[in-house]
Design an enzyme around this catalytic site. Structure first.
Site, short mmCIF file in Angstrom:
data_model
loop_
_atom_site.label_atom_id
_atom_site.label_comp_id
_atom_site.label_asym_id
_atom_site.label_seq_id
_atom_site.Cartn_x
_atom_site.Cartn_y
_atom_site.Cartn_z
CG ASN A 142 -10.56 -0.40 18.58
OD1 ASN A 142 -10.31 -1.47 19.11
ND2 ASN A 142 -9.99 0.00 17.46
NE ARG A 183 -10.15 12.88 3.58
CZ ARG A 183 -9.95 11.56 3.61
NH1 ARG A 183 -10.92 10.75 3.97
NH2 ARG A 183 -8.81 11.06 3.24
NE ARG A 221 -5.98 1.77 -0.33
CZ ARG A 221 -5.99 2.91 0.35
NH1 ARG A 221 -4.92 3.31 0.97
NH2 ARG A 221 -7.07 3.63 0.39
CG HIS A 229 -12.92 3.28 3.19
ND1 HIS A 229 -13.67 4.31 3.74
CD2 HIS A 229 -11.64 3.51 3.54
CE1 HIS A 229 -12.85 5.12 4.39
NE2 HIS A 229 -11.62 4.66 4.29
CG ASN A 266 -1.82 1.15 1.32
OD1 ASN A 266 -1.74 2.07 0.51
ND2 ASN A 266 -2.71 1.14 2.31
CD GLU A 300 -8.97 -1.11 4.14
OE1 GLU A 300 -8.51 -0.84 5.27
OE2 GLU A 300 -9.29 -0.25 3.32
P1 ADP Z 1 -7.30 5.10 9.08
O1 ADP Z 1 -8.47 5.70 8.35
O2 ADP Z 1 -6.13 6.01 9.20
O3 ADP Z 1 -6.97 3.68 8.65
P2 ADP Z 1 -8.12 3.82 11.56
O4 ADP Z 1 -9.11 2.86 10.99
O5 ADP Z 1 -6.86 3.28 12.10
O6 ADP Z 1 -7.82 5.01 10.56
O7 ADP Z 1 -8.88 4.61 12.72
C1 ADP Z 1 -8.28 5.65 13.44
C2 ADP Z 1 -9.32 6.19 14.41
O8 ADP Z 1 -9.70 5.12 15.30
C3 ADP Z 1 -8.83 7.33 15.28
O9 ADP Z 1 -9.80 8.36 15.30
C4 ADP Z 1 -8.73 6.69 16.65
O10 ADP Z 1 -9.05 7.61 17.65
C5 ADP Z 1 -9.81 5.64 16.59
N1 ADP Z 1 -9.59 4.62 17.63
C6 ADP Z 1 -8.61 3.72 17.70
N2 ADP Z 1 -8.71 3.01 18.85
C7 ADP Z 1 -9.78 3.49 19.52
C8 ADP Z 1 -10.41 3.20 20.77
N3 ADP Z 1 -9.94 2.27 21.56
N4 ADP Z 1 -11.50 3.92 21.10
C9 ADP Z 1 -11.96 4.88 20.30
N5 ADP Z 1 -11.42 5.20 19.11
C10 ADP Z 1 -10.35 4.52 18.73
#
Ligand code: ADP
Length: 397
Positions: free
Chosen positions: A335, A241, A91, A180, A7, A384
């Site tokens: 999460n 964004r 990707r 996505h 990627n 992914e």
């Molecule tokens: P990307 O789009 O960069 O791939 P991710 O899917 O890794 O992003 O998501 C990042 C987001 O996930 C961030 O806003 C982060 O705060 C949130 N995040 C990660 N772990 C937790 C958690 N335990 N509780 C709440 N939000 C979380």
């Protein structure tokens, strides 16, 4: 087969080596600051410690060389030699209307992807640089391109056309494309499996909520609508964004602030969303903490987010005239129990009830709706890279 998944961004490159037979990750890592000072590579073998090494990477070819060196390192490498890589899956971000599925990469494919560069000027050129670097270093290894946009090419015209003059669609391809795709496809398929329904007879809504967020309506295995558009700026509010905004507001802000269109776009892409509304952070965790501590703007940011997610999900229930399964995925979706709980509060009218204890689990596959809920609600971690590896195997076999 050993599949190397790449990627590639403009200054970074993520990789995973996946054994297609077991679907295990044999090694993974990340090159950062490519073309800058202090570039570094992080490498993690399956059962070993993560190791970060500062190493000069003036360009992507050097980065890929370092990835190969790490993968074939005598002590920590997952491979004995480069010849053990059977295929590379790349990707690719934007395939416009040219690509509705993954493809074996050829000179013609690269040319066609280049023709989509205007649609994703930050991403596509970087993706192509990564492909070219890999082709130079592994000239005999088959390569596959997996597009973020391809899964959404099944959207009907009524979902993808904007209300702008039709000639812009005809001349320049101005329409909704969505992103996505690998995640929405992977998660919706898994959701049907978990729900015990045939994929081609299941109505699913996938909420991919991360730093970038989008929602997708998947009807009978096909994307029928999604919240991102021509670019990833449309739809939900995200880390930085803005998501949807009245285009009339742009001219108004530009005049008031005396800023250029380029500056306005930077603000909408980099300084809006959670960051812009809360003034605290682009990271959902920080914004939620601040909201709990009484920060009004942080609370507003979270409320706007929950509301937009709920409105979009509601819209997709209408689009499909029903829904069997709703899933949450990506950083926030996997999460953050609070987000899932708050969003699902909007769906009492659909007979959805959430098991608040189960909802506390995070980062694993779990049914969070109660047995009597009219719609099944799941948390399904996205993958992914695995989706790209599967597509690669299917094409090169
Ligand atoms: P990307 O789009 O960069 O791939 P991710 O899917 O890794 O992003 O998501 C990042 C987001 O996930 C961030 O806003 C982060 O705060 C949130 N995040 C990660 N772990 C937790 C958690 N335990 N509780 C709440 N939000 C979380």
């Amino acid at each position: 087969m050993n599949i190397l998944v790449i990627n590639c961004g403009s200054s970074s490159l993520k990789f995973q080596l996946i054994d297609s037979a077991t679907e295990d990750v044999k090694a993974s890592g990340l090159c950062e600051r490519i073309g800058m000072d202090e570039s570094c590579i992080t490498y993690k073998p399956a059962n070993g410690e993560k190791e970060k090494t500062v190493s000069p990477m003036p360009n992507h070819k050097e980065a890929i060389k370092l990835v190969i060196d790490a993968l074939t390192n005598e002590k920590t490498g997952a491979l004995k030699s480069l010849s053990e890589i059977d295929a590379v899956g790349h990707r690719l971000v934007h395939g416009g209307e040219k690509f509705n599925k993954s493809v074996i990469i050829t000179d013609e494919v690269i040319k066609a992807v280049e023709e989509c560069n205007d649609l994703a000027p930050l991403h596509n050129p970087a993706n192509i640089i990564g492909i070219n670097a890999c082709r130079e270093l592994m000239p005999n290894v088959p390569m596959v391109g997996v597009f973020d946009t391809a899964f959404h090419q099944t959207m009907p015209e009524k979902a993808y056309l904007y209300g702008t003059p039709y000639e812009y669609y005809e001349k320049y391809g101005v329409r909704k494309y969505g992103f996505h795709g690998s995640s929405h496809s992977f998660v919706s398929k898994r959701a049907a499996e978990l729900a015990g329904k045939p994929y081609d007879a299941c109505k699913t809504i996938v909420c991919h909520l991360g730093n970038g967020s989008s929602i997708c309506a998947v009807e009978n295995g096909k994307s029928v609508d999604t919240s991102m558009g021509l670019t990833p700026l449309e739809g939900l509010i995200m880390g930085t964004r803005s998501g949807d905004i009245d285009p009339g507001a742009l001219e108004y802000i530009m005049k008031k602030e005396g800023i250029s269109y380029a500056d306005m776009m930077t603000i909408l892409n980099k300084k809006s969303g959670f960051q812009g509304i809360s003034g605290v952070s682009s990271d959902c965790r920080d914004v939620e903490t601040a909201a709990k501590e009484g920060n009004k703007r942080a609370k507003a940011a979270m409320d706007v987010f929950f509301y937009r997610v709920a409105k979009t999900v509601g819209g997709y229930v209408a689009a499909m005239n029903g829904v069997d399964v709703i899933c949450f995925t990506a950083g926030i979706g996997e999460n953050d129990a609070h987000t899932r709980e708050e969003v699902m509060k909007y769906f009492g009218y659909l007979g959805i009830t959430i098991d608040l204890e189960k909802n506390k689990l995070r980062g694993e596959e779990v049914l969070i709706s109660t047995p009597d809920s009219k719609v099944k609600v799941y948390v399904i971690p996205t993958n992914e890279e695995l989706k790209i590896a599967r597509e690669t195997v299917a094409l090169v076999k």
